[in-house]
Design an enzyme around this catalytic site. Structure first.
Site, mmCIF file in Angstrom:
data_model
loop_
_atom_site.group_PDB
_atom_site.id
_atom_site.type_symbol
_atom_site.label_atom_id
_atom_site.label_comp_id
_atom_site.label_asym_id
_atom_site.label_seq_id
_atom_site.Cartn_x
_atom_site.Cartn_y
_atom_site.Cartn_z
ATOM 1 N N TYR A 1 0.914 -1.264 0.105
ATOM 2 C CA TYR A 1 -0.018 -0.040 0.021
ATOM 3 C C TYR A 1 1.021 1.286 0.096
ATOM 4 C CZ TYR A 1 -2.955 3.711 1.268
ATOM 5 O OH TYR A 1 -3.188 5.004 1.286
ATOM 6 N N HIS B 1 -2.649 0.997 6.915
ATOM 7 C CA HIS B 1 -3.822 0.636 6.123
ATOM 8 C C HIS B 1 -4.184 -0.772 6.654
ATOM 9 C CE1 HIS B 1 -5.872 0.972 2.234
ATOM 10 N NE2 HIS B 1 -5.583 2.345 2.330
HETATM 11 CO CO CO Z 1 -5.121 5.842 5.116
#
Ligand code: CO
Length: 406
Positions: free
Chosen positions: A168, A212
């Protein structure tokens, strides 16, 4: 439909416009009135499910809004909220938030004042923002972060590629398996990144990191502890909303400041975190908080518990959404930090008045309302992408093939 205001301006139409000047679908609600030229815009972005928001606005809210006074913002908010009986959630709250913000825009235009003035006026000259730096190794991230500092940013969120997996916020290497995620490899990589960043960048720059939600609870605790020597400004979304009870353990084990919230849409999700002071920064999306009306309540709630605001504001929030966060940030005492985006030329053309970052800050507009509009002709040049291409990044699996949260 009852009218509290017997005479005057009425809502003539309500539409949800989808446009993708940067490739990501953005949703803007436009509320038009019977007064020629008087309309408002509000952000209703939900990047992975934009068309459901469009339907919520146009099929279900528009018929309830046409003919009403645009000035009855609070009554509209309450009556639309309960109109579905099955209330809340990301889709319905985002739709409602888009309408609400557009009504504040209209009110500001009629009053001849920027929305931040309607909210009580300036608490600060400008809004300090953070930007994103990423790279495929610690050295590259340090160079990217240094470039951000040279452009005036005092706060930088740093993400690094985890070799061999879909990461991410950072480029995935060519060797990364399609949708493969390995929490253990991530857990090993990130402390080394921040050790390098503090060495390379010094003590002054404020560093942030977004987990995340990609770690099991115990690993989130371990990571937060390992990062303590590098003094993060905050660690974002260390746990998923499904694991909120773990925040109690996390909080008691670490001094790393904690931020949470971009997946929240219902107050019952974040109330315990605020009430029990389990987080330092709340970072919901303004639309999902119910637009300006909902967000100012959330900010006031947080003020009493010493929690600061860090409204979500990545590229999947339209410039209209950024304009609304700026109005809130300027007028909120317990402001923390604002996530920023530098929009491309196409987005600036679609959104006249698009907020821009200067010297590491967003600067509030002097124009009445939100100070931003949508050029529908330009917007139509950038149609939304195929729905199922937008959420491809959510299809993650662990090395053994188990589905895992994105
Ligand atoms: Co975020």
């Amino acid at each position: 439909m009852g009218h509290l205001d017997a005479a005057g301006v009425r809502i003539r139409d309500v539409r949800a416009i989808v446009t993708a000047p940067e490739g990501l679908p953005l949703v803007v609600v436009k509320v038009e009135t019977t007064e020629p030229g008087l309309h408002g815009v509000g952000a209703a972005d939900l990047v992975t499910r934009p068309l459901t928001v469009v339907s919520a606005v146009q099929d279900y809210l528009q018929p309830l809004l046409v003919g009403r006074s645009p000035y009855e913002i609070e009554d509209i908010r309450q009556s639309l909220y309960q109109s579905s009986y099955f209330r809340g959630g990301p889709v319905l709250n985002t739709a409602l938030g888009g309408v609400d913000t557009a009504l504040w825009d209209i009110l500001g235009k009629v009053a001849g004042m920027p929305v931040h003035q309607l909210l009580g006026g300036r608490c600060r000259r400008a809004v300090p923002v953070y930007t994103h730096a990423a790279g495929s190794c610690a050295n590259e991230v340090a160079e990217a972060a240094q470039a951000c500092r040279e452009r005036g940013y005092g706060y930088v969120r740093c993400q690094v590629t985890v070799p061999g997996v879909t990461t991410y916020g950072a480029p995935s290497g060519p060797q990364a398996g399609d949708g493969l995620w390995d929490p253990a490899a991530y857990r090993r990589t990130v402390p080394a990144l921040f050790e390098h960043l503090r060495d390379a960048l010094g003590a002054e720059v404020e560093l942030l990191h977004d987990v995340h939600e990609r770690l099991p609870g115990a690993d989130a605790i371990g990571l937060a502890k390992d990062l303590e020597p590098y003094r993060l400004f905050f660690l974002e979304d260390p746990l998923s909303p499904e694991d909120l009870e773990h925040f109690r353990l996390l909080r008691h084990h670490t001094s790393t400041p904690l931020a949470m919230g971009e997946l929240f849409s219902t107050p019952q999700e974040y109330l315990p975190l605020v009430r029990d002071r389990l987080i330092d920064f709340l970072r919901i999306r303004v639309a999902a908080a119910g637009g300006v009306s909902g967000a100012r309540r959330v900010a006031a709630l947080c003020e009493f518990f010493g929690v600061r605001m860090a409204w979500q504001g990545a590229r999947d929030v339209s410039p209209v959404g950024h304009a609304a966060t700026i109005a809130l940030d300027i007028a909120t005492h317990n402001f923390g930090i604002q996530e920023s985006a530098e929009f491309n030329d196409a987005a600036q053309e679609v959104f006249p008045g698009c907020p821009t970052v200067r010297d590491g800050h967003y600067w509030p507009p002097d124009a009445p309302g939100l100070g931003i509009d949508i050029d529908e002709h330009a917007a139509a040049q950038h149609p939304a992408p195929d729905p199922l291409t937008v959420d491809a990044w959510t299809r993650l699996r662990l090395p053994d093939g188990t589905v895992t949260r994105p």
